[in-house]
Design an enzyme around this catalytic site. Sequence first.
Site, PDB file in Angstrom:
ATOM      1  N   LYS A  33     -36.316 -35.976   5.908  1.00  0.00           N
ATOM      2  CA  LYS A  33     -35.166 -35.512   5.122  1.00  0.00           C
ATOM      3  C   LYS A  33     -33.865 -36.167   5.569  1.00  0.00           C
ATOM      4  O   LYS A  33     -32.869 -36.127   4.832  1.00  0.00           O
ATOM      5  CB  LYS A  33     -35.065 -33.999   5.188  1.00  0.00           C
ATOM      6  CG  LYS A  33     -36.234 -33.271   4.530  1.00  0.00           C
ATOM      7  CD  LYS A  33     -36.005 -31.773   4.495  1.00  0.00           C
ATOM      8  CE  LYS A  33     -37.188 -31.062   3.852  1.00  0.00           C
ATOM      9  NZ  LYS A  33     -38.346 -30.936   4.749  1.00  0.00           N
TER      10      LYS A  33
ATOM     11  N   SER B  23     -40.471 -33.403   8.773  1.00  0.00           N
ATOM     12  CA  SER B  23     -39.186 -33.226   8.070  1.00  0.00           C
ATOM     13  C   SER B  23     -38.060 -34.089   8.597  1.00  0.00           C
ATOM     14  O   SER B  23     -36.945 -34.026   8.060  1.00  0.00           O
ATOM     15  CB  SER B  23     -38.765 -31.751   8.110  1.00  0.00           C
ATOM     16  OG  SER B  23     -39.511 -31.001   7.175  1.00  0.00           O
TER      17      SER B  23
ATOM     18  N   SER C 115     -34.123 -27.200   5.951  1.00  0.00           N
ATOM     19  CA  SER C 115     -35.226 -28.144   5.793  1.00  0.00           C
ATOM     20  C   SER C 115     -36.117 -27.743   4.618  1.00  0.00           C
ATOM     21  O   SER C 115     -37.347 -27.775   4.693  1.00  0.00           O
ATOM     22  CB  SER C 115     -36.061 -28.220   7.084  1.00  0.00           C
ATOM     23  OG  SER C 115     -36.863 -29.386   7.089  1.00  0.00           O
TER      24      SER C 115
END
Length: 462
Positions: free
Chosen positions: A53, A50, A110
């Site tokens: 992101k 993640s 997230s």
Amino acid sequence: MGLFLIAMLCALAFAPLKPMAAPYAAMVIDARTGEVLHSRNADTRLHPASLTKMMTLYIAFEAVRNGEITLDTPVRITKKAAAEPPSKLGLRTGQTIAFRYLIRASAVKSANDAATAIGIAISGSEAAFARRMTRTAKAMGMSRTTFKNAHGLTESGHLSTARDMTTLGRHLLYDYPQYYNLFSRQSTHAGVKTVPNTNRRLLAAYKGADGIKTGYTRAAGFNLVASAKRKNERIIATVFGGKSGASRNAKVAELLDLGFRRAPSRAPIRKPARPAYAGNAGLGTQVARLSGPPKTSLRPVVRPSASTQVANAVAATADQNRDRITNGIAAAIAQADIASTTSPEQATGTRPAQRPSDLVLASTETAKQPEPEQEVVTRLSSSGGHLWGVNVGRYTTRYEAEKVLLKTALSEMTTLEGTLRKVNQSSRGFDATFQGMTREQADLACRRLQARNVTCFMIGPS
């Protein structure tokens, strides 16, 4: 002997396999100068999880800055976005939610569904958005990074390095400082519910920590890009391949300590060069309404539905009235000084159709989702009357709102000439508005202001 070897091989073949630990990599830099203070396997291509992101959010901020989308744009959730596995916000197919809440959910929780929705909203498809992510990475100097999706779940070819992710973290800090405090929130309201920060333990435990992003998948291990500031010093540390969230946090704290020991107490801030803006290259105007920052004129291209005759007429009279507006500044400031002492009982005005905001982060944790702009704009079938306006922000005093109106009027004389500058008071503060416009004039004025990085939205008849 032969039978014994065969038996041993069979035993090994059917023995349970112990999962292999994800490869470890680390990077520490002085955020002020970009100087590398520590590195280990920093250029090894690994699964970013993640941490991906961070780029999704970077492009979201970029898209808002360049007028591709606004923070209050309602985004319809596709089946693909809604179907993403956890961690997720829990969005449903067909649901609409303001773009700002997708940003919050992606940064703080997230949320994979929110990240995918951001990509599709900006580029039309996640695949196209991933290509834009990779282009932007290359423009930043992230030479060993390739993105295949917006969320970071494991996918073949979706790889980055500790060095590249550290570079991205530094760009987030310096290229979009107005959004950076989002990453330090312990929790945030994301439209449908309040969500906790996945990095809250490090934020609470490490002095000066204020971001940036965690990540975990089985293939990646526990990843983290963290930033901390103490006095004049700021350090960014990145870890790939932690064995657990706790051990990863401990390692990052150790690396941040190392950074603060090695960094000089004073150093010049050398901000990284912002990467060239390419937008949604090759996707046409249906997705990317602007092809890049204005170079010769700040006037956006008029939408097909807008009246170009109105725009031309307003522009033609602007120069003739420039002196009149300028000469009225002193008087208006004097009026603002007087108005600032007006009691709340004396102030009147209509409430705007939706909550203004200068920053996606500036609204309170409990702020409710604003009513989508499109719903306000389309309520009336007629746009011929001068019953529309533009809201350019909410302020704590009437005097402050008046000053902003004057400044805005001078910077955008072409479309705001002849409008009424009005401050509307409510229990939440003082709204700075321009009124007495047609729908086309308000639409054009707001788009021109957004091109100047001024946050605004249209307000319709009560």
